[in-house]
Design an enzyme around this catalytic site. Structure first.
Site, PDB file in Angstrom:
ATOM      1  N   HIS A  56     -71.952 104.433 -50.579  1.00 31.43           N
ATOM      2  CA  HIS A  56     -72.916 103.433 -50.102  1.00 31.43           C
ATOM      3  C   HIS A  56     -74.315 104.050 -50.235  1.00 31.43           C
ATOM      4  O   HIS A  56     -74.463 105.263 -50.124  1.00 31.43           O
ATOM      5  CB  HIS A  56     -72.597 103.149 -48.627  1.00 31.43           C
ATOM      6  CG  HIS A  56     -73.397 102.043 -48.007  1.00 31.43           C
ATOM      7  ND1 HIS A  56     -74.685 102.209 -47.565  1.00 31.43           N
ATOM      8  CD2 HIS A  56     -73.077 100.756 -47.757  1.00 31.43           C
ATOM      9  CE1 HIS A  56     -75.119 101.072 -47.050  1.00 31.43           C
ATOM     10  NE2 HIS A  56     -74.171 100.169 -47.158  1.00 31.43           N
TER      11      HIS A  56
ATOM     12  N   ASP B  47     -68.879 110.282 -44.417  1.00 32.91           N
ATOM     13  CA  ASP B  47     -69.377 108.959 -44.045  1.00 32.91           C
ATOM     14  C   ASP B  47     -68.169 108.164 -43.552  1.00 32.91           C
ATOM     15  O   ASP B  47     -67.343 107.716 -44.345  1.00 32.91           O
ATOM     16  CB  ASP B  47     -70.029 108.305 -45.265  1.00 32.91           C
ATOM     17  CG  ASP B  47     -70.443 106.860 -44.992  1.00 32.91           C
ATOM     18  OD1 ASP B  47     -70.066 106.314 -43.939  1.00 32.91           O
ATOM     19  OD2 ASP B  47     -71.128 106.283 -45.852  1.00 32.91           O
TER      20      ASP B  47
ATOM     21  N   GLN C 258     -66.577 103.244 -42.480  1.00 31.15           N
ATOM     22  CA  GLN C 258     -65.435 102.338 -42.678  1.00 31.15           C
ATOM     23  C   GLN C 258     -64.121 102.926 -42.181  1.00 31.15           C
ATOM     24  O   GLN C 258     -63.103 102.233 -42.200  1.00 31.15           O
ATOM     25  CB  GLN C 258     -65.302 101.965 -44.161  1.00 31.15           C
ATOM     26  CG  GLN C 258     -66.490 101.222 -44.739  1.00 31.15           C
ATOM     27  CD  GLN C 258     -66.755  99.878 -44.042  1.00 31.15           C
ATOM     28  OE1 GLN C 258     -65.917  99.349 -43.314  1.00 31.15           O
ATOM     29  NE2 GLN C 258     -67.947  99.347 -44.253  1.00 31.15           N
TER      30      GLN C 258
ATOM     31  N   LYS D  29     -69.632  98.082 -36.696  1.00 26.45           N
ATOM     32  CA  LYS D  29     -68.458  97.851 -37.550  1.00 26.45           C
ATOM     33  C   LYS D  29     -67.153  98.076 -36.786  1.00 26.45           C
ATOM     34  O   LYS D  29     -66.074  97.927 -37.344  1.00 26.45           O
ATOM     35  CB  LYS D  29     -68.511  98.781 -38.766  1.00 26.45           C
ATOM     36  CG  LYS D  29     -69.671  98.495 -39.713  1.00 26.45           C
ATOM     37  CD  LYS D  29     -69.608  99.385 -40.909  1.00 26.45           C
ATOM     38  CE  LYS D  29     -70.893  99.442 -41.693  1.00 26.45           C
ATOM     39  NZ  LYS D  29     -71.169  98.239 -42.493  1.00 26.45           N
TER      40      LYS D  29
ATOM     41  N   CYS E 164     -74.419  97.316 -51.558  1.00 32.76           N
ATOM     42  CA  CYS E 164     -75.160  98.568 -51.356  1.00 32.76           C
ATOM     43  C   CYS E 164     -74.463  99.741 -52.033  1.00 32.76           C
ATOM     44  O   CYS E 164     -74.441 100.856 -51.487  1.00 32.76           O
ATOM     45  CB  CYS E 164     -75.385  98.865 -49.871  1.00 32.76           C
ATOM     46  SG  CYS E 164     -76.337  97.613 -49.036  1.00 32.76           S
TER      47      CYS E 164
HETATM   48  N1  7TS Z   1     -71.502 103.809 -45.320  1.00 33.74           N
HETATM   49  C1  7TS Z   1     -70.565 102.891 -45.619  1.00 33.74           C
HETATM   50  C2  7TS Z   1     -69.291 103.335 -46.266  1.00 33.74           C
HETATM   51  C3  7TS Z   1     -70.801 101.558 -45.307  1.00 33.74           C
HETATM   52  O1  7TS Z   1     -69.871 100.652 -45.598  1.00 33.74           O
HETATM   53  C4  7TS Z   1     -72.025 101.191 -44.683  1.00 33.74           C
HETATM   54  C5  7TS Z   1     -72.351  99.749 -44.393  1.00 33.74           C
HETATM   55  C6  7TS Z   1     -72.932 102.191 -44.368  1.00 33.74           C
HETATM   56  C7  7TS Z   1     -72.637 103.487 -44.701  1.00 33.74           C
HETATM   57  C8  7TS Z   1     -74.208 101.891 -43.662  1.00 33.74           C
HETATM   58  O2  7TS Z   1     -73.977 101.443 -42.381  1.00 33.74           O
HETATM   59  P1  7TS Z   1     -75.188 100.964 -41.457  1.00 33.74           P
HETATM   60  O3  7TS Z   1     -74.533 100.510 -40.199  1.00 33.74           O
HETATM   61  O4  7TS Z   1     -76.065 102.143 -41.280  1.00 33.74           O
HETATM   62  O5  7TS Z   1     -75.864  99.866 -42.203  1.00 33.74           O
HETATM   63  N2  7TS Z   1     -71.707  98.832 -45.237  1.00 33.74           N
HETATM   64  C9  7TS Z   1     -72.042  97.537 -45.381  1.00 33.74           C
HETATM   65  C10 7TS Z   1     -71.351  96.679 -46.219  1.00 33.74           C
HETATM   66  O6  7TS Z   1     -70.402  97.010 -46.906  1.00 33.74           O
HETATM   67  N3  7TS Z   1     -71.923  95.475 -46.172  1.00 33.74           N
HETATM   68  O7  7TS Z   1     -72.931  95.514 -45.308  1.00 33.74           O
HETATM   69  C11 7TS Z   1     -73.025  96.792 -44.806  1.00 33.74           C
END
Ligand code: 7TS
Length: 436
Positions: free
Chosen positions: A150, A227, A230, A253, A393
């Site tokens: 990501h 990371d 997920q 999430k 992303c």
């Molecule tokens: N890493 C992974 C694997 C992710 O899926 C996401 C967000 C992030 C980092 C960033 O998370 P945040 O909470 O800091 O934004 N993924 C997604 C997605 O797949 N669609 O919208 C956000």
């Protein structure tokens, strides 16, 4: 069957219950049908049809227990934390620190001071890239990433490489959506300082063999940032078994609120790192020209923190504990296996990524040459189905598969087979519309 948390909702006026809510444990089995009533948004309608929410990878929905915990705080004991000597400030501080303990236990951290509240996974990774990176990464050093990251586990390292003169190398992805571990082994021979990779891909769903990859990195003296945006929401995860150095994840999430994330780190690493942001709360003493720092975890928590969100995330952890993470994973595997079989039966549909056994509850796909954005719009308007469309992303991964975009359906604890059936009907409808 009863919802695991039914009958255990806190009273809005009961501060003591909010601050000292018992750890909930749910021993029995559950199905998604049992718990859907806990999620008020799932009874909403869109375009006159019941909402079918298939975008939990972007952000999960919230159970009443989480919404109520935050309401209780705002309605009955809201005050700033770590400074008041009056009752409600002490209660707010206790509730926030209690949430930290719950989160530490959830990932099996040795100590709760290893759990730092940030605003998101993105915030957590940037904290490491700036603080640890500034102190430890120098010109010519190697950082190993993967092609499936990501942007939030890519751009902070690009910025660090630009600042420091470090090099970035990438583990490629196979056609089936798996990491090329043979190339990883070769890259490790160049003795990287850091390996940073996603535990589970938000596009392909691939669950990477983190424990093995971390052990291999440690064998050549590299640290590992995982990371876990997920994985923490969807799998049982133990930071001590993984032996991971840094772990980043987001509250929103995992049934929790937006605006809160977590950085876990090994204590000696966190102790040695300089502060990332300066301000209130993160200091011990301040003089006009110099200051000294607070203890962990507060050294990294400058300014008024996201108090309600931390409390909400604590309630989300209670809820997930009540469901049991093994069962969460099992439910998602069932949904994914079912969905893959249904989707594969649609002529012209292509699924990206590995088999259900190697992936989490995420399915990226394309259908004929219909643009994924058009698909998502038709699904929304015609069937009330919410899916994500775009590059998710992860633009370098899209390039790897020579795709501009995919459609993506994703599942969580409240997903039922009927949601997937509605998705399939919607896709067939879209095919008909585009065949005209
Ligand atoms: N890493 C992974 C694997 C992710 O899926 C996401 C967000 C992030 C980092 C960033 O998370 P945040 O909470 O800091 O934004 N993924 C997604 C997605 O797949 N669609 O919208 C956000």
């Amino acid at each position: 069957m009863l919802s695991p948390l039914k009958g255990k909702t806190m009273l809005l006026s009961d501060n003591a219950a909010a601050t000292h809510a018992p750890q909930l444990t749910y021993k029995g089995r559950w199905t998604a049908y049992d718990i859907r009533d806990d999620f008020p948004i799932l009874s909403q309608q869109v375009h006159g049809k019941p909402l079918v929410y298939l975008d939990s990878t972007a952000s999960s929905q919230k159970p009443n227990a989480v919404i109520d915990a935050m309401n209780v705080y705002y309605r009955t004991y809201h005050a700033n934390v770590h400074r008041g000597v009056y009752r409600i400030s002490e209660e707010a501080t206790a509730a926030m620190e209690k949430a930290r303990v719950k989160i530490a236990r959830f990932i099996n951290a040795r100590q709760s001071k290893q759990v730092i509240f940030t605003n998101s996974t993105t915030g957590s990774i940037n904290l490491v890239a700036y603080s640890w990176g500034y102190a430890n990464i120098h010109a010519g050093d190697l950082i190993v990433l993967t092609e499936m990251e990501h942007h939030s586990n890519l751009v902070p390292w690009q910025l660090l490489a630009q600042r420091s003169g470090a090099r970035l190398e990438f583990i490629p992805v196979t056609d089936d959506g798996l990491l090329r571990l043979d190339v990883y082994e070769q890259l490790l021979q160049q003795q990287p300082k850091l390996v940073a990779f996603t535990h589970m891909s938000n596009v392909l769903g691939t669950i990477n063999p983190a424990q093995q990859m971390i052990a291999q990195a440690h064998a050549v003296g590299a640290l590992v940032l995982l990371d876990a945006a997920q994985s923490v929401p969807h799998l049982p995860l133990d930071v001590q078994t993984l032996d991971v150095d840094f772990l980043a994840f987001s509250g929103h999430k995992m049934l929790g609120p937006t605006g809160i994330g977590v950085l876990y780190g090994k204590r000696d690493l966190l102790e040695a790192m300089p502060p990332f942001m300066g301000g209130g709360d993160m200091i011990r003493t301040v003089q006009l020209r110099q200051s000294s720092w607070n203890d962990l975890p507060w050294k990294f928590e400058a300014g008024t923190p996201a108090i309600a969100e931390a409390i909400g995330l604590g309630a989300a952890v209670d809820y997930l504990n009540a469901l049991g993470m093994e069962q969460v994973r099992q439910h998602e595997q069932e949904m994914t296996t079912y969905a893959m079989a249904q989707l594969q039966a649609i002529a012209g549909l292509t699924i990206y990524g590995p088999s259900p056994a190697q992936r989490g509850g995420v399915i990226s796909f394309t259908l004929d040459d219909i643009h994924p954005h058009d698909l998502a719009s038709i699904l929304d308007q015609e069937t009330g189905v919410a899916i994500r469309a775009g590059h998710h992303c992860a633009q370098p991964l899209m390039e790897r598969y020579e795709l501009a975009a995919t459609a993506r359906a994703s599942f969580y604890v409240y997903t039922v087979k009927e949601d997937i059936d509605t998705l399939v009907q919607g896709l067939k409808k879209a095919q008909k519309i585009f065949a005209l």
